[in-house]
Design a protein around this motif. Structure first.
Motif, short mmCIF file in Angstrom:
data_model
loop_
_atom_site.label_atom_id
_atom_site.label_comp_id
_atom_site.label_asym_id
_atom_site.label_seq_id
_atom_site.Cartn_x
_atom_site.Cartn_y
_atom_site.Cartn_z
N ALA A 1 -10.95 10.33 -31.43
CA ALA A 1 -11.81 9.31 -30.82
C ALA A 1 -13.05 9.16 -31.68
O ALA A 1 -13.56 10.14 -32.22
N SER A 2 -13.54 7.93 -31.79
CA SER A 2 -14.77 7.70 -32.56
C SER A 2 -15.51 6.49 -32.01
O SER A 2 -14.96 5.68 -31.27
N ARG B 1 -19.62 -4.99 -22.42
CA ARG B 1 -18.33 -4.46 -22.86
C ARG B 1 -18.61 -3.39 -23.90
O ARG B 1 -19.27 -3.64 -24.91
N TYR B 2 -18.13 -2.21 -23.60
CA TYR B 2 -18.31 -1.04 -24.46
C TYR B 2 -16.95 -0.67 -25.04
O TYR B 2 -15.92 -0.91 -24.41
N GLN B 3 -16.94 -0.04 -26.20
CA GLN B 3 -15.66 0.36 -26.76
C GLN B 3 -15.68 1.78 -27.31
O GLN B 3 -16.73 2.33 -27.60
N LEU B 4 -14.48 2.32 -27.46
CA LEU B 4 -14.24 3.60 -28.08
C LEU B 4 -12.97 3.41 -28.92
O LEU B 4 -12.00 2.84 -28.45
N GLN B 5 -13.01 3.87 -30.16
CA GLN B 5 -11.84 3.74 -31.03
C GLN B 5 -10.99 5.00 -30.94
O GLN B 5 -11.52 6.11 -30.91
N ILE B 6 -9.68 4.80 -30.89
CA ILE B 6 -8.72 5.89 -30.81
C ILE B 6 -7.75 5.76 -31.97
O ILE B 6 -7.23 4.67 -32.22
N LYS B 7 -7.51 6.86 -32.65
CA LYS B 7 -6.55 6.87 -33.75
C LYS B 7 -5.44 7.85 -33.39
O LYS B 7 -5.70 9.00 -33.04
N ASP C 1 -4.35 2.43 -34.77
CA ASP C 1 -5.74 2.30 -34.36
C ASP C 1 -5.76 1.48 -33.07
O ASP C 1 -5.28 0.34 -33.04
N LEU C 2 -6.28 2.09 -32.02
CA LEU C 2 -6.37 1.44 -30.72
C LEU C 2 -7.83 1.39 -30.32
O LEU C 2 -8.64 2.22 -30.77
N VAL C 3 -8.18 0.44 -29.48
CA VAL C 3 -9.56 0.31 -29.02
C VAL C 3 -9.56 0.27 -27.49
O VAL C 3 -8.96 -0.62 -26.89
N PHE C 4 -10.21 1.26 -26.89
CA PHE C 4 -10.41 1.30 -25.45
C PHE C 4 -11.69 0.52 -25.18
O PHE C 4 -12.74 0.80 -25.77
#
Length: 137
Positions: free
Chosen positions: A110-111, A125-131, A58-61
């Protein structure tokens, strides 16, 4: 190259939405008006019947972008994250994945695109989760 480094490089090199002139850090976000980072959000591992590792990262952009009372920058940020999420889904359809040492990426998702995690009068600060799903080779 580990999952964090490989995914950061993949986004930096291939995603047309990432401005190559903006800073793109790993696990750090500074104070520039526009800046990106990719952070580790967690990982899990299972072993398949042959003894190979099956990993899920799980990564967070996170992007720091202009923000405030003017509507245009806020809509621009929302559009950026909607397009970034769509780009990642497109790469999944093409099976165009980051290259992680010792593993084959089998899926990327992406979620939660564009969730604001912090904001002041000038920036958010905005984020997008990457799996990432990987299998050991």
């Amino acid at each position: 190259m580990n999952a964090l480094d490989a995914t950061r490089k993949w986004l930096r090199d291939k995603c047309p939405l990432i401005d190559k002139h903006d800073r793109f850090n790993a696990n750090y976000l500074g104070a520039e008006a526009t800046e990106y980072t990719l952070r580790t959000g967690g990982e899990s591992h299972k072993t398949d019947v042959l003894g190979y590792d099956m990993a899920e990262y799980d990564l967070v952009f996170v992007a720091q972008l202009p923000f405030g009372a003017a509507i245009a920058p806020n809509l621009s940020a929302a559009d950026f994250f909607a397009r970034l999420s769509a780009w990642i889904r497109g790469q999944e359809r093409l099976h165009d994945y980051p290259e992680v040492s010792g593993y084959t990426v089998t899926k990327i998702q992406a979620s939660n695109a564009g969730v604001i995690t912090q904001a002041d009068a000038n920036a958010a600060r905005y984020q997008l989760q990457i799996k990432l799903n990987l299998e050991e080779v």
